[in-house]
Design an enzyme around this catalytic site. Sequence first.
Site, PDB file in Angstrom:
ATOM      1  N   TYR A   1       0.927  -1.100  -0.022  1.00  0.00           N
ATOM      2  CA  TYR A   1      -0.090   0.002   0.026  1.00  0.00           C
ATOM      3  C   TYR A   1       0.924   1.297  -0.018  1.00  0.00           C
ATOM      4  CZ  TYR A   1      -3.845   3.184   1.655  1.00  0.00           C
ATOM      5  OH  TYR A   1      -4.706   4.127   1.809  1.00  0.00           O
TER       6      TYR A   1
ATOM      7  N   LYS B   1       1.138   4.298  -2.888  1.00  0.00           N
ATOM      8  CA  LYS B   1       0.632   5.650  -2.577  1.00  0.00           C
ATOM      9  C   LYS B   1       1.942   6.502  -2.686  1.00  0.00           C
ATOM     10  CE  LYS B   1      -3.431   5.050  -1.241  1.00  0.00           C
ATOM     11  NZ  LYS B   1      -4.625   5.635  -2.282  1.00  0.00           N
TER      12      LYS B   1
END
Length: 247
Positions: free
Chosen positions: A155, A159
């Site tokens: 993740y 990002k």
Amino acid sequence: MSARELEGKVALVTGGSRGIGRAIAEALADGGAKVAVVARDGERAKAAAAALPGSGHAGFACDVSDPKQVNATLEAVEASVGPVDILVNNAGITRDNLLMRMKDEEFDEVIAANLKGAFNFTRAVTRGMMKRRDGSILNITSVVGLIGNAGQANYAASKAGLVGMTKSVARELASRNVRCNAIAPGFITTDMTGELNEKQVEELKGRIPLGDLGTPADVASAARFLVGPDARYITGQVLAVDGGMVM
Ligand code: NAP
């Protein structure tokens, strides 16, 4: 900010059926934009679009990680809602795991939805925005992409990738009056954070200078500003909406 500063604009919000994306869709509709709500679950996307203030909104089923679906969806949006002036790449997922246990699929699925998905829609809208010499793109990244988080290597990488993409797109399209910015939310109360238990929430609050989790509306008001005319001289920026957690 004028009451209807987005009048005449068409906005496409990925992941606009729930959580932060839904609040962003509401804020943009409130500003006068017609909104295309995109999510994998088309029924939920349509229901969310139907509940927005104003008229001319529509919902579409699309998996952002699939370039074919993205291109076909953009065509359908442009035919029924209009050419897209504002793109909000908000759709995102988590597949948390400790690095040693993380499966290939857990890494790949998160990159495909969070990073490649934003690339797919950005590439698709670019030609039209450049031609019209007007456009605004907003990527929803995360403070986790700025400072990392144990158990979220996939993740955080997706990002952080969005931050680099935001700045590159901003540089590449600025001469055509297309802006690209990002918002990095901290901890916001949505389905995504719904799995945290009370103890985890209390611990989190202790790390947030303003002392509480944020709401989707907190992110949405910043989004409305960044995509709108009052931010005409702002591009390539990442705005943390996080109660002061990362500064
Ligand atoms: P959420 O409540 O889980 O909602 C996610 C939305 O994205 C849903 O509308 C979902 O609809 C859609 N979506 C997921 N995968 C998709 C795909 N492959 N294609 C199309 N749509 C997809 O999430 P949220 O908390 O609102 O988060 C929204 C964004 O903010 C995400 O990018 C997230 O990483 C970011 N963020 C959230 C927080 C937080 O604390 N909540 C903090 C920082 C950043 P379907 O399931 O129907 O596809």
